[in-house]
Design an enzyme around this catalytic site. Structure first.
Site, PDB file in Angstrom:
ATOM      1  N   HIS A  86     -12.453 -19.822 -23.921  1.00 16.89           N
ATOM      2  CA  HIS A  86     -13.394 -20.571 -24.778  1.00 16.89           C
ATOM      3  C   HIS A  86     -14.067 -19.580 -25.723  1.00 16.89           C
ATOM      4  O   HIS A  86     -14.350 -18.449 -25.346  1.00 16.89           O
ATOM      5  CB  HIS A  86     -14.460 -21.269 -23.922  1.00 16.89           C
ATOM      6  CG  HIS A  86     -15.161 -22.366 -24.637  1.00 16.89           C
ATOM      7  ND1 HIS A  86     -16.211 -22.136 -25.485  1.00 16.89           N
ATOM      8  CD2 HIS A  86     -14.945 -23.696 -24.657  1.00 16.89           C
ATOM      9  CE1 HIS A  86     -16.636 -23.285 -25.976  1.00 16.89           C
ATOM     10  NE2 HIS A  86     -15.865 -24.253 -25.506  1.00 16.89           N
ATOM     11  N   ASP A  90     -11.198 -28.843 -20.460  1.00 19.55           N
ATOM     12  CA  ASP A  90      -9.904 -29.533 -20.548  1.00 19.55           C
ATOM     13  C   ASP A  90      -8.992 -29.250 -19.372  1.00 19.55           C
ATOM     14  O   ASP A  90      -7.909 -29.839 -19.271  1.00 19.55           O
ATOM     15  CB  ASP A  90      -9.202 -29.131 -21.840  1.00 19.55           C
ATOM     16  CG  ASP A  90      -9.977 -29.595 -23.053  1.00 19.55           C
ATOM     17  OD1 ASP A  90     -10.389 -28.758 -23.868  1.00 19.55           O
ATOM     18  OD2 ASP A  90     -10.229 -30.812 -23.143  1.00 19.55           O
TER      19      ASP A  90
END
Ligand code: SDX
Length: 432
Positions: A308, A366
């Site tokens: 991320h 996700d």
């Protein structure tokens, strides 16, 4: 925190640039460089905006180093456990948790806007049956500009409010109908006696031939998934919505631009890509081969659902998502789901691997969401449409904040030009 008169000094081409600094209520301080170009003739250079604050905001705060996510100051795990999506929508839009009366009024307004203009059904029929649901969502959300002219004037706060309610209310219907259309099944209309998430599940899985009552555990899991995806600071799709809105574009066009950006596999498309990856790995014994591919600089393969831009620790949403996955799979009797086993073992191996530790790569939102949605019966192509449904309130809250910010102006970045210097045109018969 810096003092009010704190300054940052920069020496540029023998010029001294003296920039004011500011602290937020928490998080990194900023150096206000708005006058840098005027005073030094230089731009800053920050592709991907890794060190750039594009705006000031009161909506969402992320501390990526410790894996903290706050919506209007409230921790995401507390909201996921104790609140619900429509209450979180109210919080994100208006800044405070609603009273019981305020929540009832807000819920009632959203409930009465869930139907689409009937002519929009024709719009769906213009697509091929095998069109990706996100292709349909890009089109249908943008097409709202052609149906709801009475809520497109961004300078009218009443129209902004109506457009916000319409978008939050209609996204589940539009997403469910994109799913039904791809399945060749008739559209199922919303029901006002169902909760937001239960209504969405029914519009997706009911058929005229028999009734469908959403399982309460699945409806709650869906609602939690919506909450976890509701907003996330200045991510790529939110920044897209803000940039589109800065030109004065109508709210439906702005949200459609967010849908388009979210579709990318590096962003909201990662949940679909992650489940496809887990299936491609297939079994626990294949994991080392894929970990090696992810670490190979010459191999474009990435562990989808990992890493991320901001989180350099565990994404707090992934922790909640893992708990929801267990609840859903238990209810559905698929606790030995092979994909979940691969995911858990992949997470265990990756988190102990020096490459992932050194680069601070952890599971993100996700990583587990696809396993849950797959177990609930959604095809992978619907995963990002569900993400877009949930993120609509965040896009709208950020869009409204941008419009109401006195400091906002049309977004217009500059560049470092590395192209050809000026040269004269050569007629084609004189070219070599
Ligand atoms: C979302 O921005 C948001 O807030 C997004 C989001 C939201 O709610 O809106 O949180 C939703 O988009 C979550 C992210 C979903 N995407 C994926 O899961 C796709 C896989 N992840 C990667 O593509 C990547 O991690 C990104 C795109 C998410 C972040 O990319 P960055 O900012 O370039 O990552 P980085 O700079 O932190 O990477 C550090 C290093 C790099 O290697 P070096 O150049 O230093 O050698 O780690 C490598 C990267 O190449 N790396 C990975 C990796 N992610 C980063 N290596 C292997 N597998 C990965 N998944």
């Amino acid at each position: 925190m810096v003092d009010n008169d704190a300054r940052a000094k920069l020496s540029v081409n023998n010029l001294s640039f003296d920039a004011p600094m500011r602290s937020g209520s928490t998080g990194p301080d900023i150096i206000d460089i708005r006058k840098l170009y005027a005073e030094t003739g230089c731009f800053t250079y920050d592709p991907g905006f890794t060190s750039t604050a594009s705006c000031q905001s009161k909506i969402t705060f992320i501390d990526g180093d410790i894996g903290k996510l706050l919506y209007r100051g409230y921790p995401i795990d507390q909201l996921a456990e104790q609140s619900n999506y429509l209450e979180v929508c109210y919080l994100l839009l208006y800044g405070e948790l609603p009273s019981a009366a305020q929540l009832a009024d807000f819920t009632g307004r959203v409930t009465r806007h869930t139907m689409l203009h009937e002519q929009m059904t024709n719009f769906y029929r213009g697509f091929r049956r095998d069109a990706h649901p996100m292709a349909i969502m890009c089109g249908v959300v943008g097409a709202m500009s052609a149906f709801y002219h009475d809520s497109t004037d961004i300078n009218d706060p009443i129209q902004r409010e109506i457009a916000s309610i319409r978008l939050i209310a209609k996204m589940p219907t539009m997403a469910a109908w994109a799913f039904k259309y791809s399945q060749g099944q008739p559209f199922i209309y919303p029901r006002n006696d169902l909760g937001y998430a239960a209504n969405f599940l029914r519009m997706c899985f009911a058929v005229p031939a028999e009734e469908y009552e959403p399982h309460p555990v699945l409806a709650h899991a869906m609602d939690v998934i919506f909450t976890l995806h509701a907003d996330h600071e200045q991510n790529a799709s939110t920044s897209t919505v803000r940039l589109a809105g800065s030109s004065g574009a109508n709210p439906f066009a702005c949200i459609a631009s967010g849908v388009a950006c979210l579709w990318g596999p590096a962003h909201g498309g990662a949940n679909e890509a992650c489940l496809n990856m887990l299936r491609q790995i297939g079994s626990v014994d294949k994991i080392p081969e894929y970990i090696a591919k992810a670490k190979d600089k010459d191999d474009p393969f990435r562990l989808m659902g990992f890493g991320h831009r901001v989180y350099k620790n565990y994404d707090p949403r992934a922790k909640v998502m893992q708990q929801v996955a267990g609840q859903v799979l238990d209810v559905l009797g698929v606790e030995n789901n092979p994909t979940l086993q691969v995911a858990k073992e992949l997470e265990r191996i990756a988190l102990s691997d020096e490459y992932f530790i050194e680069k601070k790569l952890y599971p993100n939102v996700d990583f587990y969401s696809g396993i849950i949605l797959d177990a609930m019966g959604f095809p992978t192509s619907m995963f990002t449409a569900i993400f877009a449904l949930a993120r609509t309130v965040g896009w709208i809250a950020q869009w409204k904040e941008m419009i109401e910010d006195p400091e906002q102006k049309i977004g217009r970045p500059r560049q470092l030009y590395i192209g050809a210097s000026e040269r004269s045109y050569i007629p084609v018969d004189e070219r070599s």
